[in-house]
Design a protein around this motif. Structure first.
Motif, PDB file in Angstrom:
ATOM      1  N   TYR A 101     -19.845  17.582  -8.861  1.00  0.00           N
ATOM      2  CA  TYR A 101     -18.628  17.385  -9.632  1.00  0.00           C
ATOM      3  C   TYR A 101     -17.450  18.169  -9.044  1.00  0.00           C
ATOM      4  N   ASP A 102     -17.675  18.784  -7.900  1.00  0.00           N
ATOM      5  CA  ASP A 102     -16.588  19.499  -7.250  1.00  0.00           C
ATOM      6  C   ASP A 102     -17.055  19.874  -5.855  1.00  0.00           C
ATOM      7  N   VAL A 103     -16.105  20.210  -5.013  1.00  0.00           N
ATOM      8  CA  VAL A 103     -16.447  20.651  -3.666  1.00  0.00           C
ATOM      9  C   VAL A 103     -17.387  21.857  -3.747  1.00  0.00           C
ATOM     10  N   LYS A 104     -18.395  21.836  -2.927  1.00  0.00           N
ATOM     11  CA  LYS A 104     -19.399  22.888  -2.819  1.00  0.00           C
ATOM     12  C   LYS A 104     -20.268  23.040  -4.065  1.00  0.00           C
ATOM     13  N   MET A 105     -20.110  22.159  -5.041  1.00  0.00           N
ATOM     14  CA  MET A 105     -20.953  22.198  -6.241  1.00  0.00           C
ATOM     15  C   MET A 105     -21.953  21.059  -6.171  1.00  0.00           C
ATOM     16  N   LYS A 106     -23.157  21.316  -6.640  1.00  0.00           N
ATOM     17  CA  LYS A 106     -24.163  20.276  -6.667  1.00  0.00           C
ATOM     18  C   LYS A 106     -25.094  20.497  -7.848  1.00  0.00           C
ATOM     19  N   GLU A 107     -25.633  19.389  -8.344  1.00  0.00           N
ATOM     20  CA  GLU A 107     -26.582  19.450  -9.443  1.00  0.00           C
ATOM     21  C   GLU A 107     -27.754  18.536  -9.108  1.00  0.00           C
ATOM     22  N   LYS A 108     -28.942  18.957  -9.452  1.00  0.00           N
ATOM     23  CA  LYS A 108     -30.119  18.116  -9.235  1.00  0.00           C
ATOM     24  C   LYS A 108     -30.151  16.981 -10.248  1.00  0.00           C
TER      25      LYS A 108
ATOM     26  N   LEU B 157     -26.342   3.419 -19.459  1.00  0.00           N
ATOM     27  CA  LEU B 157     -25.860   4.240 -20.574  1.00  0.00           C
ATOM     28  C   LEU B 157     -25.352   5.556 -20.022  1.00  0.00           C
ATOM     29  N   ALA B 158     -24.209   6.017 -20.497  1.00  0.00           N
ATOM     30  CA  ALA B 158     -23.714   7.338 -20.114  1.00  0.00           C
ATOM     31  C   ALA B 158     -23.412   8.129 -21.374  1.00  0.00           C
ATOM     32  N   GLN B 159     -23.841   9.350 -21.394  1.00  0.00           N
ATOM     33  CA  GLN B 159     -23.612  10.227 -22.535  1.00  0.00           C
ATOM     34  C   GLN B 159     -23.419  11.627 -22.008  1.00  0.00           C
ATOM     35  N   ASN B 160     -22.758  12.476 -22.767  1.00  0.00           N
ATOM     36  CA  ASN B 160     -22.516  13.829 -22.310  1.00  0.00           C
ATOM     37  C   ASN B 160     -23.803  14.644 -22.250  1.00  0.00           C
ATOM     38  N   THR B 161     -24.694  14.405 -23.184  1.00  0.00           N
ATOM     39  CA  THR B 161     -25.990  15.078 -23.138  1.00  0.00           C
ATOM     40  C   THR B 161     -26.763  14.578 -21.926  1.00  0.00           C
ATOM     41  N   GLY B 162     -27.220  15.493 -21.091  1.00  0.00           N
ATOM     42  CA  GLY B 162     -27.966  15.069 -19.912  1.00  0.00           C
ATOM     43  C   GLY B 162     -27.084  14.875 -18.703  1.00  0.00           C
ATOM     44  N   ASN B 163     -25.759  14.709 -18.958  1.00  0.00           N
ATOM     45  CA  ASN B 163     -24.790  14.742 -17.863  1.00  0.00           C
ATOM     46  C   ASN B 163     -25.056  13.708 -16.766  1.00  0.00           C
ATOM     47  N   GLN B 164     -25.499  12.520 -17.135  1.00  0.00           N
ATOM     48  CA  GLN B 164     -25.736  11.518 -16.116  1.00  0.00           C
ATOM     49  C   GLN B 164     -25.761  10.115 -16.720  1.00  0.00           C
ATOM     50  N   PHE B 165     -25.798   9.149 -15.800  1.00  0.00           N
ATOM     51  CA  PHE B 165     -26.004   7.752 -16.172  1.00  0.00           C
ATOM     52  C   PHE B 165     -27.499   7.501 -16.277  1.00  0.00           C
ATOM     53  N   TYR B 166     -27.853   6.582 -17.162  1.00  0.00           N
ATOM     54  CA  TYR B 166     -29.224   6.097 -17.245  1.00  0.00           C
ATOM     55  C   TYR B 166     -29.176   4.592 -17.021  1.00  0.00           C
ATOM     56  N   PHE B 167     -29.804   4.166 -15.938  1.00  0.00           N
ATOM     57  CA  PHE B 167     -29.803   2.743 -15.597  1.00  0.00           C
ATOM     58  C   PHE B 167     -31.083   2.087 -16.078  1.00  0.00           C
ATOM     59  N   GLY B 168     -30.948   0.824 -16.494  1.00  0.00           N
ATOM     60  CA  GLY B 168     -32.131   0.022 -16.717  1.00  0.00           C
ATOM     61  C   GLY B 168     -32.727  -0.393 -15.378  1.00  0.00           C
ATOM     62  N   THR B 169     -33.855  -1.074 -15.444  1.00  0.00           N
ATOM     63  CA  THR B 169     -34.535  -1.467 -14.215  1.00  0.00           C
ATOM     64  C   THR B 169     -33.998  -2.765 -13.629  1.00  0.00           C
ATOM     65  N   GLY B 170     -33.055  -3.378 -14.316  1.00  0.00           N
ATOM     66  CA  GLY B 170     -32.385  -4.547 -13.775  1.00  0.00           C
ATOM     67  C   GLY B 170     -33.041  -5.864 -14.144  1.00  0.00           C
ATOM     68  N   THR B 171     -32.219  -6.897 -14.208  1.00  0.00           N
ATOM     69  CA  THR B 171     -32.686  -8.267 -14.415  1.00  0.00           C
ATOM     70  C   THR B 171     -32.211  -9.105 -13.248  1.00  0.00           C
ATOM     71  N   SER B 172     -33.147  -9.723 -12.564  1.00  0.00           N
ATOM     72  CA  SER B 172     -32.807 -10.576 -11.428  1.00  0.00           C
ATOM     73  C   SER B 172     -32.550 -11.988 -11.929  1.00  0.00           C
ATOM     74  N   LEU B 173     -31.328 -12.450 -11.754  1.00  0.00           N
ATOM     75  CA  LEU B 173     -30.936 -13.786 -12.199  1.00  0.00           C
ATOM     76  C   LEU B 173     -30.824 -14.723 -11.001  1.00  0.00           C
ATOM     77  N   THR B 174     -31.505 -15.838 -11.089  1.00  0.00           N
ATOM     78  CA  THR B 174     -31.382 -16.879 -10.069  1.00  0.00           C
ATOM     79  C   THR B 174     -30.817 -18.121 -10.728  1.00  0.00           C
ATOM     80  N   VAL B 175     -29.719 -18.604 -10.179  1.00  0.00           N
ATOM     81  CA  VAL B 175     -29.110 -19.832 -10.674  1.00  0.00           C
ATOM     82  C   VAL B 175     -29.403 -20.934  -9.662  1.00  0.00           C
ATOM     83  N   ILE B 176     -30.118 -21.918 -10.116  1.00  0.00           N
ATOM     84  CA  ILE B 176     -30.571 -23.003  -9.233  1.00  0.00           C
ATOM     85  C   ILE B 176     -29.561 -24.135  -9.244  1.00  0.00           C
ATOM     86  N   PRO B 177     -29.136 -24.576  -8.049  1.00  0.00           N
ATOM     87  CA  PRO B 177     -28.119 -25.640  -8.018  1.00  0.00           C
ATOM     88  C   PRO B 177     -28.679 -26.981  -8.493  1.00  0.00           C
TER      89      PRO B 177
END
Lengths: 114, 115
Positions: free
Chosen positions: B50-57, A94-114
């Motif tokens: 997000y830019d040269v010499k810029m960093k965010e935790k 998920l990406a949103q402007n609030t928080g300024n980052q991506f939020y990843f889930g913990t992942g689902t490992s899928l195995t497909v058996i031949p």
């Protein structure tokens, strides 16, 4: 608080079966983006899809399809007629402007058996 | 195609060593990111720029620092490596500076083992 939940840790299916990977997200933003990535055994995350919060149309790309439902805060991913090459870890994010980052889930490992 | 490269696929270091992980992208992207990936924890953001010499935790910056002297290069530094920093490290880049919602493109990862 976990913003993206992938409740299925591991799934195994037999080749040619269909499989759905679940993703539930949490946000208060009205504008946000949802993503799916694939991580094969080689390790590199491969981008699969990006959807914005205003576009609830389902997407189909070959054997892949995505079902976005805002009412249930879900963005599920279905692989039709699975193949061995689909074996990987799949991440929802998920990406949103609030928080300024991506939020990843913990992942689902899928195995497909031949 | 976006190309993000990382200097090493596998790295083994000793406790207390200073470790540099390098990441280069060739698409003139503004944003660059460093994540670590651990089983059961998914990807956790360490730092981004997000830019040269810029960093965010990010969520887990403790024990790490970063450097971005040129737009295409983003370095992750472990000042004094510890065993709990054994992990897979992933670098990513995205196009627009200050826009966290752009698609991130990832490098192949560096699997670091600290003995």
């Amino acid at each position: 608080a976990q913003k993206v939940t992938q409740a299925q840790t591991e799934i195994s299916v037999v080749e040619k079966e269909d499989v759905t990977l679940d993703c539930v997200y949490e946000t208060r933003d009205t504008t946000y983006y949802l993503f799916w990535y694939k991580q094969p055994p080689s390790g590199e995350l491969v981008f699969l899809i990006r959807r914005n919060s205003f576009d609830e149309q389902n997407e189909i790309s070959g054997r892949y399809s995505w079902n976005f439902q805002k009412s249930t805060s879900s963005f599920n991913f279905t692989i039709t007629a699975s193949q061995v090459v689909d074996s990987a870890v799949y991440f929802c994010a998920l990406a949103q402007n609030t928080g300024n980052q991506f939020y990843f889930g913990t992942g689902t490992s899928l195995t497909v058996i031949p | 195609d976006v190309k993000v490269t990382q200097s090493s696929r596998y790295l083994v270091k000793r406790t207390g060593e200073k470790v540099f992980l390098e990441c280069v992208q060739d698409m003139d992207h503004e944003n660059m990111f460093w994540y670590r990936q651990d089983p059961g924890l998914g990807l956790r953001l360490i730092y981004f720029s997000y830019d040269v010499k810029m960093k965010e935790k990010g969520d887990i910056p403790e024990g790490y620092s970063v450097s971005r002297e040129k737009k295409e290069r983003f370095s992750l530094i472990l000042e004094s490596a510890s065993t709990n920093q054994t992990s897979m490290y992933l670098c990513a880049s995205s196009e627009q500076g200050g826009f966290p919602t752009d698609t991130q493109y990832f490098g192949p990862g560096t699997r670091l083992t600290v003995l």
